[in-house]
Write a protein that holds these residues in place. Structure first.
Motif, PDB file in Angstrom:
ATOM      1  N   GLU A 166       0.828  -1.205   0.000  1.00  9.66           N
ATOM      2  CA  GLU A 166       0.000   0.000   0.000  1.00  9.66           C
ATOM      3  C   GLU A 166       0.865   1.259   0.000  1.00  9.66           C
ATOM      4  O   GLU A 166       0.542   2.254  -0.654  1.00  9.66           O
ATOM      5  CB  GLU A 166      -0.922  -0.015   1.229  1.00  9.66           C
ATOM      6  N   ILE A 167       1.996   1.181   0.709  1.00 13.29           N
ATOM      7  CA  ILE A 167       2.898   2.339   0.774  1.00 13.29           C
ATOM      8  C   ILE A 167       3.548   2.600  -0.579  1.00 13.29           C
ATOM      9  O   ILE A 167       3.550   3.729  -1.078  1.00 13.29           O
ATOM     10  CB  ILE A 167       3.980   2.114   1.861  1.00 13.29           C
ATOM     11  N   ILE A 168       4.116   1.552  -1.193  1.00 17.44           N
ATOM     12  CA  ILE A 168       4.852   1.750  -2.452  1.00 17.44           C
ATOM     13  C   ILE A 168       3.933   2.010  -3.635  1.00 17.44           C
ATOM     14  O   ILE A 168       4.372   2.528  -4.668  1.00 17.44           O
ATOM     15  CB  ILE A 168       5.759   0.540  -2.760  1.00 17.44           C
ATOM     16  N   SER A 169       2.654   1.680  -3.493  1.00 14.01           N
ATOM     17  CA  SER A 169       1.713   1.912  -4.599  1.00 14.01           C
ATOM     18  C   SER A 169       1.006   3.258  -4.489  1.00 14.01           C
ATOM     19  O   SER A 169       0.164   3.590  -5.330  1.00 14.01           O
ATOM     20  CB  SER A 169       0.672   0.790  -4.654  1.00 14.01           C
ATOM     21  N   SER A 170       1.338   4.025  -3.449  1.00 10.94           N
ATOM     22  CA  SER A 170       0.699   5.333  -3.254  1.00 10.94           C
ATOM     23  C   SER A 170       1.043   6.259  -4.412  1.00 10.94           C
ATOM     24  O   SER A 170       2.201   6.361  -4.835  1.00 10.94           O
ATOM     25  CB  SER A 170       1.141   5.955  -1.929  1.00 10.94           C
ATOM     26  N   GLU A 171       0.056   6.967  -4.914  1.00 12.81           N
ATOM     27  CA  GLU A 171       0.247   7.837  -6.074  1.00 12.81           C
ATOM     28  C   GLU A 171       0.245   9.321  -5.722  1.00 12.81           C
ATOM     29  O   GLU A 171       0.468  10.158  -6.592  1.00 12.81           O
ATOM     30  CB  GLU A 171      -0.846   7.554  -7.115  1.00 12.81           C
ATOM     31  N   SER A 228      -1.428   5.723   4.095  1.00 16.32           N
ATOM     32  CA  SER A 228      -0.978   4.327   4.113  1.00 16.32           C
ATOM     33  C   SER A 228       0.092   4.081   5.181  1.00 16.32           C
ATOM     34  O   SER A 228       0.247   2.958   5.657  1.00 16.32           O
ATOM     35  CB  SER A 228      -0.443   3.927   2.738  1.00 16.32           C
ATOM     36  N   ILE A 229       0.828   5.142   5.529  1.00 15.75           N
ATOM     37  CA  ILE A 229       1.860   5.009   6.571  1.00 15.75           C
ATOM     38  C   ILE A 229       1.255   5.113   7.965  1.00 15.75           C
ATOM     39  O   ILE A 229       1.527   4.287   8.838  1.00 15.75           O
ATOM     40  CB  ILE A 229       2.954   6.074   6.391  1.00 15.75           C
ATOM     41  N   PHE A 230       0.423   6.135   8.158  1.00 16.16           N
ATOM     42  CA  PHE A 230      -0.138   6.379   9.495  1.00 16.16           C
ATOM     43  C   PHE A 230      -1.541   5.787   9.600  1.00 16.16           C
ATOM     44  O   PHE A 230      -2.407   6.055   8.768  1.00 16.16           O
ATOM     45  CB  PHE A 230      -0.161   7.879   9.790  1.00 16.16           C
ATOM     46  N   VAL A 231      -1.743   4.989  10.635  1.00 17.62           N
ATOM     47  CA  VAL A 231      -3.012   4.296  10.850  1.00 17.62           C
ATOM     48  C   VAL A 231      -3.499   4.561  12.273  1.00 17.62           C
ATOM     49  O   VAL A 231      -2.702   4.581  13.214  1.00 17.62           O
ATOM     50  CB  VAL A 231      -2.851   2.776  10.635  1.00 17.62           C
ATOM     51  N   MET A 232      -4.798   4.771  12.432  1.00 14.89           N
ATOM     52  CA  MET A 232      -5.354   5.010  13.763  1.00 14.89           C
ATOM     53  C   MET A 232      -5.435   3.701  14.539  1.00 14.89           C
ATOM     54  O   MET A 232      -6.080   2.749  14.109  1.00 14.89           O
ATOM     55  CB  MET A 232      -6.756   5.630  13.645  1.00 14.89           C
ATOM     56  N   PRO A 233      -4.773   3.609  15.683  1.00  7.64           N
ATOM     57  CA  PRO A 233      -4.814   2.383  16.498  1.00  7.64           C
ATOM     58  C   PRO A 233      -6.206   2.142  17.088  1.00  7.64           C
ATOM     59  O   PRO A 233      -7.077   3.023  17.052  1.00  7.64           O
ATOM     60  CB  PRO A 233      -3.793   2.657  17.608  1.00  7.64           C
ATOM     61  N   LEU A 282       0.826  12.294  -2.183  1.00  8.15           N
ATOM     62  CA  LEU A 282       1.300  12.490  -0.818  1.00  8.15           C
ATOM     63  C   LEU A 282       0.213  12.120   0.183  1.00  8.15           C
ATOM     64  O   LEU A 282       0.503  11.527   1.237  1.00  8.15           O
ATOM     65  CB  LEU A 282       1.733  13.946  -0.614  1.00  8.15           C
ATOM     66  N   THR A 283      -1.026  12.463  -0.140  1.00 13.31           N
ATOM     67  CA  THR A 283      -2.147  12.142   0.760  1.00 13.31           C
ATOM     68  C   THR A 283      -2.278  10.637   0.934  1.00 13.31           C
ATOM     69  O   THR A 283      -2.448  10.135   2.048  1.00 13.31           O
ATOM     70  CB  THR A 283      -3.465  12.715   0.207  1.00 13.31           C
TER      71      THR A 283
END
Length: 460
Positions: free
Chosen positions: A219-224, A232-237, A226-227
């Protein structure tokens, strides 16, 4: 005049180039143990990291930035959390944790008003030592089950993973020097993780499932944009917040208090031991300045904060004291930096997925050692304080505590128009131990040589 052996004093600000490295050291030192507690109790590891960071920052504020101590998940609460979880789920655990934190606050007020000598009378080694042994040995079946069983059936491949993890951890504890000698748990988990990955590829038996890590990375490397990258990096616990995810008023049960609150008896003793050791290392008397009442209050507030977000109760960590002893970096700004990093890591999705993917037998392997160390430190407390078990009074108190705690005895008290009050295991053994100590004659024999808190720095 500054001690020449000190690299950074308590309130010195490090250079930015070294600051994050020093802070990362503290984070690594507590990482393995802190994520193990939520792993064993079905709480969120990400929330545990965040709550430890928030609790540490609160602790530093309450102690006026004068004590360089990091707080992490307390092992003493593992069994009580499991018991409270069965009765009231995660919400019940948080209610119990909240009131355990309140007890810390009450103790802090009492210490401020009456000094510290009365604590030794309330917490004699003949009671605290056996209760600590109960904590370790009571968890032994959990460690062995994680190490060798899959769905309640024996698995040699999984057991081999646990053994390899245990061996790496033991070798790291004995052979590694310097900072690496302080993180044998983390090294053992990494080594066991790699072994699990290799054995899964060779045998086809799924010891390790890294699909969540792969999905997060994809998901990170496929991001197109900045948003997309940030989302994809930050997720709500999975926070557990009162009146949002549960209603504490409707869920309240007195059993939560009787299960969780007595554990404060043990953790307060551990906390004082940590403060004494830390004072020796730093060449200061933290029990006098800023005062034991402030440090215990800091522990309590950290535990309350954890209960408000869904994390396990917090306590000071011996591993981080070890880091201070080796590096001679006492700066509270470094400790604060570690706390900020822990909070950040808790929101990074790929890190939480990596933690979640740690194989069960890997955690079982390190648990065998850790829980044994906890039990042994209770025995060490009895030895260091020269408690005479040839004395019938001491023998009776310690024996009753051990059998009730390890045997899993419990009592249920019926309450009209409410669920039965449930007091079990370690909490019951601690309560009975304290009562026996108050009732039986010859109290002086239970204090030994009066060095109660000298040997508790190995405990969580």
């Amino acid at each position: 005049m500054k001690n020449e052996n000190i690299v950074l004093d308590v309130q010195e600000v490090p250079k930015l180039s070294k600051w994050w490295l020093f802070s990362l050291q503290h984070l690594f030192a507590m990482f393995g143990s802190t994520i193990l507690v939520p792993y064993l109790t079905d709480l969120s590891q990400a929330v545990a990291l965040i709550s430890s960071g928030l609790g540490t920052l609160a602790y530093l504020l309450i102690t006026r930035g004068q004590i360089p101590a990091y707080l992490g998940s307390s092992f003493a609460f593992i069994t009580p959390i499991t018991s409270a979880m069965l009765i009231g789920g995660t919400g019940g655990v948080m209610i119990g944790s909240f009131f355990a934190g309140i007890v810390y606050g009450i103790l802090a007020i009492c210490i401020k008003m009456f000094g510290t000598k009365w604590i030794i009378k309330v917490l004699p080694p003949v009671v605290v030592g056996p209760v600590i042994i109960v904590i370790g040995l009571g968890l032994a079946p959990t460690a062995v089950d994680m190490a060798m069983n899959v769905n309640n059936e024996y698995s040699g491949i999984h057991f081999s993973t646990a053994i390899v993890t245990l061996l790496i951890t033991v070798i790291g504890s004995l052979m590694f020097k310097g900072f690496f000698g302080l993180i044998p748990i983390l090294i053992g988990i990494i080594g066991g993780y790699l072994y699990g990955l290799i054995i899964t590829m060779i045998t086809g038996v799924k010891v390790l499932d890294a699909s969540g890590v792969s999905a997060a990375w994809s998901e990170i490397i496929s991001s197109e944009s900045l948003t997309e990258l940030l989302s994809s990096i930050f997720v709500m616990p999975d926070f557990v917040i009162p009146f949002v995810t549960y209603n504490p008023i409707e869920l309240f049960n007195w059993s939560f208090l009787f299960i969780m609150v007595p554990v404060a008896i043990v953790t307060v003793a551990e906390h004082i031991g940590d403060q004494m050791v830390l004072s020796k290392i730093a060449g200061r008397n933290f029990l006098e300045k800023p005062g034991l009442h402030r440090s215990i209050l800091g522990d309590g507030v950290a535990t309350i904060i954890a209960s408000l977000v869904g994390g396990p109760p917090n306590t000071t960590y011996g591993e981080n004291i070890g880091v201070l002893a080796i590096t001679r970096v006492f700066s509270v700004f470094v400790i604060a930096g570690a706390a900020v990093l822990a909070i950040m890591f808790g929101f990074v999705g790929i890190i939480t997925e990596l933690i979640a993917s740690i194989p069960r037998p890997v955690m079982g392997g390190v648990s065998i050692l850790l829980f044994g160390i906890i039990a042994s430190s209770g025995l060490r407390m009895l030895i260091d304080n020269q408690i005479d078990l040839g004395n019938k009074r001491n023998l009776i108190i310690s024996s009753v505590i051990l059998v009730i705690g390890i045997g899993g005895a419990y009592i249920e008290i019926p309450i009209k128009n409410a669920e039965n009050l449930h007091i079990a295991g370690m909490a019951l053994s601690a309560i009975i131990g304290l009562l026996l100590n108050l009732i039986l004659p010859g109290k002086d024999s239970g204090y030994g040589n009066g060095q109660l808190f000298e040997s508790s720095e190995d405990n969580k």
